[in-house]
Design a protein around this motif. Structure first.
Motif, PDB file in Angstrom:
ATOM      1  N   THR A   1      72.133 132.286  99.097  1.00  0.00           N
ATOM      2  CA  THR A   1      72.804 131.409  98.136  1.00  0.00           C
ATOM      3  C   THR A   1      72.405 129.954  98.356  1.00  0.00           C
ATOM      4  O   THR A   1      72.025 129.259  97.417  1.00  0.00           O
ATOM      5  CB  THR A   1      74.335 131.553  98.250  1.00  0.00           C
ATOM      6  OG1 THR A   1      74.720 132.881  97.862  1.00  0.00           O
ATOM      7  CG2 THR A   1      75.048 130.557  97.345  1.00  0.00           C
ATOM      8  N   LEU A   2      72.468 129.492  99.603  1.00  0.00           N
ATOM      9  CA  LEU A   2      72.186 128.095  99.920  1.00  0.00           C
ATOM     10  C   LEU A   2      71.274 128.003 101.131  1.00  0.00           C
ATOM     11  O   LEU A   2      71.521 128.639 102.159  1.00  0.00           O
ATOM     12  CB  LEU A   2      73.490 127.350 100.202  1.00  0.00           C
ATOM     13  CG  LEU A   2      73.373 125.864 100.571  1.00  0.00           C
ATOM     14  CD1 LEU A   2      72.857 125.053  99.382  1.00  0.00           C
ATOM     15  CD2 LEU A   2      74.716 125.323 101.048  1.00  0.00           C
ATOM     16  N   PHE A   3      70.214 127.205 100.996  1.00  0.00           N
ATOM     17  CA  PHE A   3      69.288 126.927 102.086  1.00  0.00           C
ATOM     18  C   PHE A   3      69.286 125.438 102.378  1.00  0.00           C
ATOM     19  O   PHE A   3      69.834 124.634 101.609  1.00  0.00           O
ATOM     20  CB  PHE A   3      67.856 127.339 101.718  1.00  0.00           C
ATOM     21  CG  PHE A   3      67.704 128.758 101.282  1.00  0.00           C
ATOM     22  CD1 PHE A   3      68.204 129.795 102.049  1.00  0.00           C
ATOM     23  CD2 PHE A   3      67.040 129.067 100.108  1.00  0.00           C
ATOM     24  CE1 PHE A   3      68.043 131.116 101.652  1.00  0.00           C
ATOM     25  CE2 PHE A   3      66.869 130.373  99.697  1.00  0.00           C
ATOM     26  CZ  PHE A   3      67.368 131.402 100.471  1.00  0.00           C
ATOM     27  N   GLN A   4      68.624 125.063 103.446  1.00  0.00           N
ATOM     28  CA  GLN A   4      68.402 123.645 103.701  1.00  0.00           C
ATOM     29  C   GLN A   4      67.490 123.101 102.599  1.00  0.00           C
ATOM     30  O   GLN A   4      66.342 123.506 102.465  1.00  0.00           O
ATOM     31  CB  GLN A   4      67.737 123.451 105.063  1.00  0.00           C
ATOM     32  CG  GLN A   4      67.542 121.984 105.432  1.00  0.00           C
ATOM     33  CD  GLN A   4      66.776 121.847 106.755  1.00  0.00           C
ATOM     34  OE1 GLN A   4      65.675 122.367 106.902  1.00  0.00           O
ATOM     35  NE2 GLN A   4      67.383 121.166 107.709  1.00  0.00           N
ATOM     36  N   GLY A   5      68.041 122.218 101.791  1.00  0.00           N
ATOM     37  CA  GLY A   5      67.274 121.564 100.741  1.00  0.00           C
ATOM     38  C   GLY A   5      66.983 122.400  99.518  1.00  0.00           C
ATOM     39  O   GLY A   5      66.245 121.967  98.621  1.00  0.00           O
ATOM     40  N   SER A   6      67.558 123.584  99.421  1.00  0.00           N
ATOM     41  CA  SER A   6      67.234 124.447  98.293  1.00  0.00           C
ATOM     42  C   SER A   6      68.341 125.465  98.077  1.00  0.00           C
ATOM     43  O   SER A   6      69.368 125.466  98.769  1.00  0.00           O
ATOM     44  CB  SER A   6      65.896 125.154  98.539  1.00  0.00           C
ATOM     45  OG  SER A   6      65.468 125.851  97.382  1.00  0.00           O
TER      46      SER A   6
ATOM     47  N   THR B   1      71.816 124.018 108.839  1.00  0.00           N
ATOM     48  CA  THR B   1      72.061 122.672 108.363  1.00  0.00           C
ATOM     49  C   THR B   1      73.571 122.462 108.357  1.00  0.00           C
ATOM     50  O   THR B   1      74.311 123.230 108.963  1.00  0.00           O
ATOM     51  CB  THR B   1      71.441 122.480 106.957  1.00  0.00           C
ATOM     52  OG1 THR B   1      71.665 121.140 106.509  1.00  0.00           O
ATOM     53  CG2 THR B   1      71.990 123.449 105.937  1.00  0.00           C
ATOM     54  N   THR B   2      74.047 121.405 107.726  1.00  0.00           N
ATOM     55  CA  THR B   2      75.486 121.215 107.537  1.00  0.00           C
ATOM     56  C   THR B   2      75.754 121.058 106.048  1.00  0.00           C
ATOM     57  O   THR B   2      74.869 120.661 105.277  1.00  0.00           O
ATOM     58  CB  THR B   2      76.020 119.972 108.273  1.00  0.00           C
ATOM     59  OG1 THR B   2      75.453 118.790 107.685  1.00  0.00           O
ATOM     60  CG2 THR B   2      75.674 120.033 109.752  1.00  0.00           C
TER      61      THR B   2
ATOM     62  N   LYS C   1      75.162 118.369 100.686  1.00  0.00           N
ATOM     63  CA  LYS C   1      75.811 117.616  99.606  1.00  0.00           C
ATOM     64  C   LYS C   1      75.076 116.312  99.331  1.00  0.00           C
ATOM     65  O   LYS C   1      74.952 115.876  98.186  1.00  0.00           O
ATOM     66  CB  LYS C   1      77.266 117.311  99.982  1.00  0.00           C
ATOM     67  CG  LYS C   1      78.204 118.498  99.854  1.00  0.00           C
ATOM     68  CD  LYS C   1      79.627 118.071 100.167  1.00  0.00           C
ATOM     69  CE  LYS C   1      80.613 119.187  99.934  1.00  0.00           C
ATOM     70  NZ  LYS C   1      82.012 118.755 100.158  1.00  0.00           N
ATOM     71  N   GLU C   2      74.563 115.695 100.393  1.00  0.00           N
ATOM     72  CA  GLU C   2      73.922 114.386 100.256  1.00  0.00           C
ATOM     73  C   GLU C   2      72.459 114.480  99.843  1.00  0.00           C
ATOM     74  O   GLU C   2      71.954 113.598  99.145  1.00  0.00           O
ATOM     75  CB  GLU C   2      74.042 113.622 101.576  1.00  0.00           C
ATOM     76  CG  GLU C   2      75.460 113.221 101.937  1.00  0.00           C
ATOM     77  CD  GLU C   2      75.538 112.517 103.279  1.00  0.00           C
ATOM     78  OE1 GLU C   2      74.571 112.625 104.066  1.00  0.00           O
ATOM     79  OE2 GLU C   2      76.570 111.865 103.554  1.00  0.00           O
ATOM     80  N   HIS C   3      71.769 115.564 100.264  1.00  0.00           N
ATOM     81  CA  HIS C   3      70.318 115.577 100.102  1.00  0.00           C
ATOM     82  C   HIS C   3      69.752 116.757  99.308  1.00  0.00           C
ATOM     83  O   HIS C   3      68.599 116.694  98.884  1.00  0.00           O
ATOM     84  CB  HIS C   3      69.638 115.551 101.486  1.00  0.00           C
ATOM     85  CG  HIS C   3      70.047 114.399 102.333  1.00  0.00           C
ATOM     86  ND1 HIS C   3      69.703 113.087 102.005  1.00  0.00           N
ATOM     87  CD2 HIS C   3      70.760 114.320 103.489  1.00  0.00           C
ATOM     88  CE1 HIS C   3      70.174 112.272 102.925  1.00  0.00           C
ATOM     89  NE2 HIS C   3      70.831 112.986 103.834  1.00  0.00           N
ATOM     90  N   ASN C   4      70.514 117.805  99.143  1.00  0.00           N
ATOM     91  CA  ASN C   4      69.995 118.973  98.438  1.00  0.00           C
ATOM     92  C   ASN C   4      69.991 118.700  96.937  1.00  0.00           C
ATOM     93  O   ASN C   4      71.055 118.534  96.326  1.00  0.00           O
ATOM     94  CB  ASN C   4      70.858 120.200  98.740  1.00  0.00           C
ATOM     95  CG  ASN C   4      70.230 121.507  98.256  1.00  0.00           C
ATOM     96  OD1 ASN C   4      69.606 121.540  97.201  1.00  0.00           O
ATOM     97  ND2 ASN C   4      70.405 122.560  99.027  1.00  0.00           N
TER      98      ASN C   4
END
Length: 215
Positions: free
Chosen positions: A156-161, A199-200, A205-208
């Protein structure tokens, strides 16, 4: 404690993560066992008394392939397998579970225990909440371990993607709906994805870019 095992199946996109979580000396849970790995078995045998269950975030081949392997290795233990019912049909279908994409024909047959959105799983010593996040597959879920500040997001959710939404059972029109559920969680959570690095939620929230503009 969370221990990650990276499994490189062929090319990079199919390098999947298997996780073990639990207090050393007690029981543990295995999340998304995608590859038969004796190192995984040895780690569990060395550090834990038992395996309390296997959690599957969805039914794709690179997340389910080693379930039967683990059940055989720990045949003396009851080993329930948790999966959303909308992904049950993927287990025996190489097209739907995407193994056909890499020239395999994976068909597995094991009993699963249904999970539902918002449910707290009936697992002793663990507080695990199910968050249904369909779009990569219809039955994709994330598992929230609030006491451990851990969120296991599968594909569902990756670092940056985020996960692909062009698969056989994808539902691309539910991306925003699913990501909103994740965005509503506390930002300090550590995210353990099905592929790539941890990741966190705050960083995402800030970078993805895929989380930007979702209200």
């Amino acid at each position: 404690m969370v221990k990650a095992f990276l499994h490189k199946e062929g090319k990079g996109p199919f390098a999947s993560n298997t996780y073990v979580i639990g207090k050393i000396g007690g029981s543990c849970l295995v999340i998304d066992p995608g590859t038969e790995d004796d190192n995984l078995v040895h780690y569990i045998q060395k550090h834990y008394e038992k395996v309390s269950g296997i959690l599957l975030t969805h039914g794709h081949f690179d997340h389910i392939r080693a379930v039967e392997f683990l059940k055989k290795k720990f045949r003396d233990q009851e080993l329930p397998v948790f999966l959303h019912p909308l992904d049950k049909d993927l287990l025996g279908d190489p097209e739907a579970n995407s193994s056909a994409m890499v020239g395999e024909s994976l068909r597995v047959n094991f009993e699963t225990t249904d999970v539902q959105d918002g449910e707290i799983l009936p697992l002793r010593n663990f507080q695990v909440q199910v968050i249904h996040t369909p779009f990569h597959t219809r039955g994709s879920v994330c598992y929230l371990f609030e006491d451990d500040n851990a969120l296991f997001t599968g594909d569902t959710l990756f670092q940056g993607s985020i996960g692909r939404h062009d698969m056989v059972t994808s539902e691309p029109d539910r991306i925003d709906e699913s990501l909103k559920k994740i965005l509503a969680l506390k930002p300090t959570l550590v995210v353990y994805p099905g592929h790539g690095c941890m990741t966190t939620l705050l960083k995402e929230k800030e970078h993805n870019p895929f989380l930007q503009g979702i209200d």
